[in-house]
Design a protein around this motif. Structure first.
Motif, PDB file in Angstrom:
ATOM      1  N   CYS A 173      -2.267  -1.318  -3.300  1.00 37.05           N
ATOM      2  CA  CYS A 173      -1.991  -0.589  -4.548  1.00 37.05           C
ATOM      3  C   CYS A 173      -2.292  -1.516  -5.727  1.00 37.05           C
ATOM      4  O   CYS A 173      -1.395  -2.011  -6.417  1.00 37.05           O
ATOM      5  N   MET A 199       5.616  -1.393  -6.406  1.00 36.38           N
ATOM      6  CA  MET A 199       4.969  -0.078  -6.352  1.00 36.38           C
ATOM      7  C   MET A 199       5.862   1.029  -6.893  1.00 36.38           C
ATOM      8  O   MET A 199       5.416   1.893  -7.647  1.00 36.38           O
ATOM      9  N   GLU A 200       7.112   1.015  -6.507  1.00 38.96           N
ATOM     10  CA  GLU A 200       8.026   2.065  -6.939  1.00 38.96           C
ATOM     11  C   GLU A 200       8.168   2.079  -8.457  1.00 38.96           C
ATOM     12  O   GLU A 200       8.114   3.133  -9.102  1.00 38.96           O
ATOM     13  N   GLY A 204       4.311   1.990   1.942  1.00 39.88           N
ATOM     14  CA  GLY A 204       5.433   2.404   1.103  1.00 39.88           C
ATOM     15  C   GLY A 204       6.097   3.664   1.612  1.00 39.88           C
ATOM     16  O   GLY A 204       7.320   3.823   1.523  1.00 39.88           O
ATOM     17  N   LEU A 205       5.283   4.593   2.158  1.00 41.98           N
ATOM     18  CA  LEU A 205       5.827   5.818   2.735  1.00 41.98           C
ATOM     19  C   LEU A 205       6.777   5.500   3.880  1.00 41.98           C
ATOM     20  O   LEU A 205       7.880   6.050   3.976  1.00 41.98           O
ATOM     21  N   ASP A 214       4.833   3.105 -10.220  1.00 38.64           N
ATOM     22  CA  ASP A 214       4.638   4.549 -10.119  1.00 38.64           C
ATOM     23  C   ASP A 214       5.562   5.307 -11.059  1.00 38.64           C
ATOM     24  O   ASP A 214       5.191   6.327 -11.648  1.00 38.64           O
ATOM     25  N   GLN A 240      -5.601   1.357  -9.919  1.00 37.34           N
ATOM     26  CA  GLN A 240      -5.220   2.742  -9.626  1.00 37.34           C
ATOM     27  C   GLN A 240      -4.648   3.441 -10.849  1.00 37.34           C
ATOM     28  O   GLN A 240      -4.732   4.666 -10.968  1.00 37.34           O
ATOM     29  N   SER A 273       0.854  -1.187   0.000  1.00 32.83           N
ATOM     30  CA  SER A 273       0.000   0.000   0.000  1.00 32.83           C
ATOM     31  C   SER A 273       0.889   1.235   0.000  1.00 32.83           C
ATOM     32  O   SER A 273       2.060   1.174   0.378  1.00 32.83           O
ATOM     33  N   ARG A 274       0.326   2.352  -0.414  1.00 26.58           N
ATOM     34  CA  ARG A 274       1.089   3.595  -0.431  1.00 26.58           C
ATOM     35  C   ARG A 274       1.444   4.033   0.989  1.00 26.58           C
ATOM     36  O   ARG A 274       2.496   4.633   1.217  1.00 26.58           O
ATOM     37  N   TYR A 286      -4.856   5.220  -0.911  1.00 27.74           N
ATOM     38  CA  TYR A 286      -3.666   5.456  -0.094  1.00 27.74           C
ATOM     39  C   TYR A 286      -3.440   4.371   0.959  1.00 27.74           C
ATOM     40  O   TYR A 286      -2.331   3.867   1.122  1.00 27.74           O
ATOM     41  N   VAL A 328      -2.931  11.502  -5.201  1.00 31.63           N
ATOM     42  CA  VAL A 328      -3.627  11.143  -3.961  1.00 31.63           C
ATOM     43  C   VAL A 328      -4.139  12.377  -3.235  1.00 31.63           C
ATOM     44  O   VAL A 328      -5.269  12.394  -2.725  1.00 31.63           O
ATOM     45  N   LYS A 341      -0.326   8.200 -13.094  1.00 26.84           N
ATOM     46  CA  LYS A 341      -0.110   8.020 -11.661  1.00 26.84           C
ATOM     47  C   LYS A 341      -1.195   8.783 -10.891  1.00 26.84           C
ATOM     48  O   LYS A 341      -1.437   9.966 -11.141  1.00 26.84           O
TER      49      LYS A 341
END
Length: 526
Positions: free
Chosen positions: A465, A430-431, A241-242, A434, A469, A237-238, A461, A446, A443
């Motif tokens: 992911c 994900m990286e 990922g953060l 994106d 999306q 998930s984002r 978010y 969000v 992309k």
């Protein structure tokens, strides 16, 4: 129709490549050397030359919502982790829904792909194919190479002294199909990747003893994660990922502690020297149960072979070994190109964004699916094809990046820290998605979504992911993308709820905290 594009291969990457060509008004012709679609995911008892091959029991390691193509969800009643036959069924459904079959020429091998004399001006290629013993040469404006990287077995026998005098049977895992013939045998499986572990677990049900030999060990992840949800649905998930980008060491520690709480990797002889996120982890639900019951014994790397015995690097010896299976991965190369076009060295090729050749005068060839993702490859192949076809039509350009050969080495950004052969083409799902999505203009924004569609933004978010999306906006927008995202958890739960039980509350203080955090963030930026 527009420019003529040759698509080489009709598997997991070739099918979305055909569709991407059609979406951009291009004229695709797909050459498939076998008699059907599916590539790696079409099981055949007898392996075919230069075609990927799987064993009968293979179940995919990525869940259906994370692995589907972005505008065609997998049926809701299909299991989250599908048997290879179900994966092939989905490919048939995808092909039929978008009417792709008429663009595929079966039993047609690509013999050579060569630049035409005026390539610097036109970017065109001469493609020579063979069907029923007859060769033909066709002119194409562009090429999409989709034959996959699991076609040529890596069997490094030079690394195993004495193998030539070993009287037992040895072979690459590509040739393994089912366990019955190994009943009451003493078997060594070399390699602790997904295939090696799968084979060790399956064989120990019939073999007298199974040994699993590994040089470096591996971190084991279970397909079934917290609360019984699929692993990738929870972790990809984002939001997560953060944290991974901001605190990689902390996330490594968290995941290592989590897997060790189930299976202490020190005690089980599994612990590698690298951190959890530094290499592709191994997915196995069953190996710890087989180790603790003694059905599988973990061993170090093989030092040498004797006639009937095997000596390991820690000095131990296992006697009367009947079979050795080398689950030692694959090499990839492109026999239809000459070295002046692409040369693969140490399982690496100088591809810009893992796709384009930086030295060509015209970017009219793209390599689709030549990645080993921490996640599903199908959506990656699809978004690669979407971007490549935009480049072919001239709707987007590479902005001079291809003239900078140093910039082509995007491997360093995505690949594993430990550059083993099986990791040279590793990317983070994900990286990488994106990154290509940004180039393609799809992309999701969000922050904008939180201001205009908070319910959708929350799912984008904090939820998985999923590929939908990348169909919310921009080129190739799909009108059902929003509903697919909002309903994705229903499709996750559908195949598991085959017996009705009263649902308990799923309330969690964490959700309240995240909600407040998102609200404050949105207010701040607004």
């Amino acid at each position: 129709m527009g420019k003529k594009v040759a698509v080489i291969g009709a598997g997991a990457s070739g099918l979305p490549a055909i569709k991407a060509c059609l979406d951009e008004g291009l004229d695709p012709t797909c050459f498939e050397r076998s008699d059907d679609i599916g590539g790696l995911w079409r099981f055949k008892k007898d392996p075919e030359e230069s075609r990927a091959s799987i064993y009968n029991s293979v179940i995919i390691n990525t869940s259906k919502e994370m692995m589907c193509y972005s505008d065609y969800p997998i049926p809701e009643d299909y299991p989250n982790y599908m048997h290879n036959s179900k994966v092939l069924e989905y490919f048939y459904q995808y092909m039929n829904h978008f009417q792709l079959k008429k663009y595929i020429k079966f039993k047609t091998s690509v013999c050579s792909v060569k630049k035409r004399p005026d390539f610097a001006t036109t970017g065109q290629w001469d493609v020579t194919t063979e069907h029923n013993g007859k060769q033909e040469t066709h002119v194409f404006d562009a090429i999409l190479v989709c034959v996959g990287h699991h076609t040529s077995p890596n069997l490094p026998l030079h690394s195993f002294p004495g193998i030539e005098k070993f009287k037992g049977h040895y072979f690459h895992s590509r040739d393994y199909k089912a366990p019955e013939e190994f009943k009451n045998k003493r078997v060594i499986v070399v390699g602790i990747g997904n295939t090696g572990v799968d084979l060790a677990v399956e064989l120990c049900g019939v073999a007298k003893q199974v040994y699993l030999s590994t040089r470096r060990g591996a971190w084991l992840l279970n397909r079934v994660f917290d609360n019984g949800f699929p692993l990738d649905i929870v972790l990809f998930s984002r939001f997560y990922g953060l944290f991974q980008d901001a605190f990689p060491s902390l996330v490594n520690t968290f995941l290592e502690n989590k897997v060790n709480s189930r299976v202490n990797h020190d005690n089980f002889g599994l612990k590698p020297q690298h951190r959890m996120l530094s290499q592709h982890p191994t997915i196995s639900d069953d190996l710890p149960n087989r180790i603790i019951s003694g059905k599988v014994l973990i061993k170090t790397n093989i030092k040498r072979f004797e006639e009937t015995d095997v000596v390991f690097e820690d000095g131990t010896v296992e006697k009367d070994i009947d079979v050795v299976i080398f689950a030692t991965g694959y090499k990839f190369f492109f026999s239809f190109f000459d070295d002046s076009v692409i040369k693969v060295e140490k399982n690496q090729a100088p591809l810009y964004k893992m796709m384009f050749l930086p030295h060509l005068e015209k970017p009219t060839v793209a390599f689709i699916g030549y990645v080993q993702p921490l996640g599903a490859i199908m959506p990656i192949s699809e978004i690669q094809a979407r971007w490549a076809t935009k480049v072919f039509t001239g709707a987007t350009t590479l902005i001079g990046a291809l003239v900078n050969t140093a910039d082509s080495q995007q491997l360093s950004k995505h690949s594993a820290i430990h550059q083993l052969q099986r990791h040279t083409i590793q990317v983070d799902y994900m990286e990488y998605m994106d990154e290509l999505a940004e180039l393609l203009g799809v992309k999701p924004n969000v922050l904008s979504l939180f201001l205009t569609d908070p319910k959708l933004a929350w799912n984008v978010y904090f939820g998985p992911c999923t590929p939908y999306q990348y169909r919310l906006s921009g080129p190739g927008k799909w009108v059902k993308a929003r509903s697919a995202i909002l309903n994705q958890w229903d499709r996750v739960m559908k195949p598991m709820r085959t017996r009705y039980v009263e649902q308990t509350s799923q309330f969690s203080p964490l959700y309240v905290f995240m909600g407040i955090l998102v609200l404050l963030t949105a207010i701040f930026f607004y």
